[in-house]
Design a protein around this motif. Sequence first.
Motif, PDB file in Angstrom:
ATOM      1  N   PHE A 105      35.338  31.378  -0.235  1.00  0.00           N
ATOM      2  CA  PHE A 105      35.265  30.758  -1.566  1.00  0.00           C
ATOM      3  C   PHE A 105      36.679  30.561  -2.089  1.00  0.00           C
ATOM      4  O   PHE A 105      37.528  30.045  -1.372  1.00  0.00           O
ATOM      5  N   THR A 106      36.991  31.017  -3.299  1.00  0.00           N
ATOM      6  CA  THR A 106      38.325  30.774  -3.856  1.00  0.00           C
ATOM      7  C   THR A 106      39.358  31.768  -3.342  1.00  0.00           C
ATOM      8  O   THR A 106      40.540  31.638  -3.673  1.00  0.00           O
ATOM      9  N   PHE A 107      38.911  32.762  -2.544  1.00  0.00           N
ATOM     10  CA  PHE A 107      39.818  33.850  -2.177  1.00  0.00           C
ATOM     11  C   PHE A 107      41.102  33.313  -1.541  1.00  0.00           C
ATOM     12  O   PHE A 107      42.206  33.703  -1.917  1.00  0.00           O
ATOM     13  N   ARG A 108      40.929  32.454  -0.553  1.00  0.00           N
ATOM     14  CA  ARG A 108      42.137  31.850   0.054  1.00  0.00           C
ATOM     15  C   ARG A 108      42.076  30.344  -0.194  1.00  0.00           C
ATOM     16  O   ARG A 108      41.336  29.622   0.447  1.00  0.00           O
ATOM     17  N   SER A 109      42.846  29.913  -1.174  1.00  0.00           N
ATOM     18  CA  SER A 109      42.872  28.498  -1.542  1.00  0.00           C
ATOM     19  C   SER A 109      44.247  27.935  -1.232  1.00  0.00           C
ATOM     20  O   SER A 109      45.188  28.680  -0.953  1.00  0.00           O
ATOM     21  N   ARG A 110      44.345  26.616  -1.313  1.00  0.00           N
ATOM     22  CA  ARG A 110      45.673  26.012  -1.088  1.00  0.00           C
ATOM     23  C   ARG A 110      46.399  25.779  -2.412  1.00  0.00           C
ATOM     24  O   ARG A 110      47.599  25.607  -2.436  1.00  0.00           O
ATOM     25  N   LYS A 134      40.027  43.594   0.331  1.00  0.00           N
ATOM     26  CA  LYS A 134      40.959  42.464   0.295  1.00  0.00           C
ATOM     27  C   LYS A 134      41.968  42.596  -0.835  1.00  0.00           C
ATOM     28  O   LYS A 134      41.622  42.993  -1.950  1.00  0.00           O
ATOM     29  N   GLU A 135      43.186  42.156  -0.524  1.00  0.00           N
ATOM     30  CA  GLU A 135      44.263  42.190  -1.535  1.00  0.00           C
ATOM     31  C   GLU A 135      44.031  41.155  -2.623  1.00  0.00           C
ATOM     32  O   GLU A 135      43.658  40.024  -2.338  1.00  0.00           O
ATOM     33  N   PHE A 136      44.265  41.553  -3.868  1.00  0.00           N
ATOM     34  CA  PHE A 136      44.323  40.522  -4.917  1.00  0.00           C
ATOM     35  C   PHE A 136      45.515  40.705  -5.845  1.00  0.00           C
ATOM     36  O   PHE A 136      45.734  39.896  -6.735  1.00  0.00           O
ATOM     37  N   ILE A 175      52.335  44.638  -5.297  1.00  0.00           N
ATOM     38  CA  ILE A 175      53.443  45.200  -6.084  1.00  0.00           C
ATOM     39  C   ILE A 175      54.594  45.409  -5.104  1.00  0.00           C
ATOM     40  O   ILE A 175      54.426  46.097  -4.097  1.00  0.00           O
ATOM     41  N   HIS A 176      55.691  44.732  -5.398  1.00  0.00           N
ATOM     42  CA  HIS A 176      56.776  44.691  -4.414  1.00  0.00           C
ATOM     43  C   HIS A 176      58.089  45.175  -5.008  1.00  0.00           C
ATOM     44  O   HIS A 176      58.392  44.867  -6.156  1.00  0.00           O
ATOM     45  N   ASN A 177      58.834  45.898  -4.190  1.00  0.00           N
ATOM     46  CA  ASN A 177      60.212  46.185  -4.546  1.00  0.00           C
ATOM     47  C   ASN A 177      61.049  45.140  -3.810  1.00  0.00           C
ATOM     48  O   ASN A 177      61.200  45.192  -2.599  1.00  0.00           O
ATOM     49  N   THR A 224      55.224  42.557  -9.890  1.00  0.00           N
ATOM     50  CA  THR A 224      53.763  42.685  -9.760  1.00  0.00           C
ATOM     51  C   THR A 224      53.245  41.259  -9.693  1.00  0.00           C
ATOM     52  O   THR A 224      53.525  40.452 -10.577  1.00  0.00           O
ATOM     53  N   SER A 225      52.531  40.951  -8.611  1.00  0.00           N
ATOM     54  CA  SER A 225      52.109  39.569  -8.396  1.00  0.00           C
ATOM     55  C   SER A 225      50.611  39.515  -8.139  1.00  0.00           C
ATOM     56  O   SER A 225      50.133  39.868  -7.062  1.00  0.00           O
ATOM     57  N   GLY A 226      49.876  39.085  -9.158  1.00  0.00           N
ATOM     58  CA  GLY A 226      48.409  39.034  -9.035  1.00  0.00           C
ATOM     59  C   GLY A 226      47.932  37.600  -8.960  1.00  0.00           C
ATOM     60  O   GLY A 226      48.582  36.685  -9.471  1.00  0.00           O
ATOM     61  N   GLY A 227      46.786  37.405  -8.334  1.00  0.00           N
ATOM     62  CA  GLY A 227      46.180  36.080  -8.258  1.00  0.00           C
ATOM     63  C   GLY A 227      45.117  35.966  -9.342  1.00  0.00           C
ATOM     64  O   GLY A 227      44.209  36.788  -9.407  1.00  0.00           O
ATOM     65  N   VAL A 228      45.236  34.932 -10.182  1.00  0.00           N
ATOM     66  CA  VAL A 228      44.242  34.757 -11.253  1.00  0.00           C
ATOM     67  C   VAL A 228      42.883  34.404 -10.630  1.00  0.00           C
ATOM     68  O   VAL A 228      41.846  34.914 -11.043  1.00  0.00           O
TER      69      VAL A 228
HETATM   70  P1  ATP Z   1      47.519  37.104   1.880  1.00  0.00           P
HETATM   71  O1  ATP Z   1      48.055  38.211   2.757  1.00  0.00           O
HETATM   72  O2  ATP Z   1      46.081  37.289   1.481  1.00  0.00           O
HETATM   73  O3  ATP Z   1      47.833  35.719   2.393  1.00  0.00           O
HETATM   74  P2  ATP Z   1      49.905  37.384   0.375  1.00  0.00           P
HETATM   75  O4  ATP Z   1      50.291  38.801   0.701  1.00  0.00           O
HETATM   76  O5  ATP Z   1      50.601  36.275   1.057  1.00  0.00           O
HETATM   77  O6  ATP Z   1      48.315  37.205   0.483  1.00  0.00           O
HETATM   78  P3  ATP Z   1      51.375  37.340  -2.059  1.00  0.00           P
HETATM   79  O7  ATP Z   1      52.401  36.433  -1.511  1.00  0.00           O
HETATM   80  O8  ATP Z   1      51.731  38.775  -2.248  1.00  0.00           O
HETATM   81  O9  ATP Z   1      50.031  37.204  -1.204  1.00  0.00           O
HETATM   82  O10 ATP Z   1      50.850  36.714  -3.420  1.00  0.00           O
HETATM   83  C1  ATP Z   1      50.482  37.480  -4.544  1.00  0.00           C
HETATM   84  C2  ATP Z   1      49.068  37.204  -4.963  1.00  0.00           C
HETATM   85  O11 ATP Z   1      48.832  35.788  -5.070  1.00  0.00           O
HETATM   86  C3  ATP Z   1      48.012  37.691  -3.983  1.00  0.00           C
HETATM   87  O12 ATP Z   1      47.735  39.067  -4.161  1.00  0.00           O
HETATM   88  C4  ATP Z   1      46.828  36.832  -4.350  1.00  0.00           C
HETATM   89  O13 ATP Z   1      46.121  37.359  -5.457  1.00  0.00           O
HETATM   90  C5  ATP Z   1      47.482  35.529  -4.745  1.00  0.00           C
HETATM   91  N1  ATP Z   1      47.383  34.603  -3.604  1.00  0.00           N
HETATM   92  C6  ATP Z   1      48.244  34.498  -2.566  1.00  0.00           C
HETATM   93  N2  ATP Z   1      47.832  33.552  -1.705  1.00  0.00           N
HETATM   94  C7  ATP Z   1      46.678  33.055  -2.224  1.00  0.00           C
HETATM   95  C8  ATP Z   1      45.762  32.051  -1.799  1.00  0.00           C
HETATM   96  N3  ATP Z   1      45.985  31.358  -0.694  1.00  0.00           N
HETATM   97  N4  ATP Z   1      44.672  31.808  -2.556  1.00  0.00           N
HETATM   98  C9  ATP Z   1      44.447  32.496  -3.701  1.00  0.00           C
HETATM   99  N5  ATP Z   1      45.281  33.450  -4.148  1.00  0.00           N
HETATM  100  C10 ATP Z   1      46.386  33.731  -3.424  1.00  0.00           C
END
Ligand code: ATP
Length: 437
Positions: free
Chosen positions: A187-192, A264-266, A269-271, A306-310
């Motif tokens: 679904f929207t989890f991995r979008s472009r 799954k990651e959403f 949190i990065h240094n 801190t980087s969250g996906g809306v």
């Molecule tokens: P993944 O390993 O799932 O590809 P990522 O580690 O590359 O994710 P980050 O670069 O840390 O993701 O991005 C921070 C946040 O942005 C993620 O935790 C997620 O919520 C959101 N995000 C990243 N890529 C996508 C995507 N393709 N679709 C929707 N949300 C995304």
Amino acid sequence: MATLDKIVSLAKRRGFIYPGSEIYGGLGGTWDYGPLGVLLKNNIKHAFWHRVVNTREDVVGIDAAILMNPKVWEASGHVQAFTDPLVECKVCHERLRADQDEEIKAHESSHKGQKVQWTEPRKFNLLVEAKLGVVEDQKSKVYLRGEITQGVHVNFKNVLDSTRMQIPFGVGQIGKAFRNEITPGNFTFRSREFEQMELQYYTEPEKKKADKWYEYWKEQRMKWYITLGMNKSKLRFRQHEEFERAHYAKDAWDIEYDSPFGWKEFEGIHNRGDWDLSQHQKYSGQDMSYFDQKTGKKYIPYIIETSGGVDRAALFFLIDAYSEEKNRVVLKLSPELSPIKVAVFPLLANKPELVKCAREVYGLLSTVHSLLPVDWDDRGNIGKRYFAQDEIGTPYCITIDFDTLKDNTVTIRDRDTTKQERVKINTLAATLTKKLQ
Ligand code: ATP
């Protein structure tokens, strides 16, 4: 139980999320938010901005452009290193990410016993390219930003010069990012195309001090999801192995949700250490250091991000809130996130005196900021209207019935308990405001 199919179907049917450009057959990895979806997403963004920016003395916000000078992406390392390992199935030529075991296994089993050979992994850059310029042959290549982060770092000096911020301080931002994902899905989890909500927090470049803020923000961000109603037992932290870490990260932990398609990651949190500012200093030739007036020291700060996906947050809030009970489906969203806060019904649509009174109540509630948006429904019977509001997570429904005409009271029906209470119209707005706090 919430399966992904049920969420996708509810989202489409009730106007949360539609497939992008659907009438043209869609466009892979893009989604459109409908009338309820945009309210949910706005509520998530508002809750982020409120807690992380507005209520903090040490954080300000910005809204940088999506299009940036391409040198930004060379400096940040994205042109070189923002890649995923791509493999191609030699049988059907489908391309997948080599590091996604579940997808690889599912693909192999779709070939039913046939031996599947994969090409060697090659690096595939995720930056989406675009062209800018008025004359066709003079168009210059730009990138749609792959993360919103760099818009903050290139403005580090601007923020310092135009505010009174002193280290430690943070800059929050919410905005769209674009990635040419090899396998969009779930679904929207991995979008472009998706939205991120981020904080870039600048600290002194000392491991101990940066680590302290790192722990602090990890805790704050986890708390934020729990305060907004996410089930604690469905959340966990996971530290990145060294090989998984992005090119800029000294340390990385993900907040993960136990979704119908696995943990799954959403949010990450990065240094980021001093990577971004050092790189921008090197590539732009501008001084990106900070002068600490108290200590007289000059340095390039460290960054805790801190980087969250809306969109991922919206999806997991929906999944988490979805509940099937005997006679109804109910979205037990935190009222702060519910798209509609209150719905008003006349008991019967064909009784003008009830409709008139209900319209007055609707008008009254619609002037109270904290109750917006208020919905109006006079279709079908009351049971059906409750059912429809439960399914979209409306916390309170108000019914105007024949008793209202006699004693100026209405019923308030609670979404979670289904219990009803009668209150006077003149105390209704205050009662609802209190309940929604
Ligand atoms: P993944 O390993 O799932 O590809 P990522 O580690 O590359 O994710 P980050 O670069 O840390 O993701 O991005 C921070 C946040 O942005 C993620 O935790 C997620 O919520 C959101 N995000 C990243 N890529 C996508 C995507 N393709 N679709 C929707 N949300 C995304």
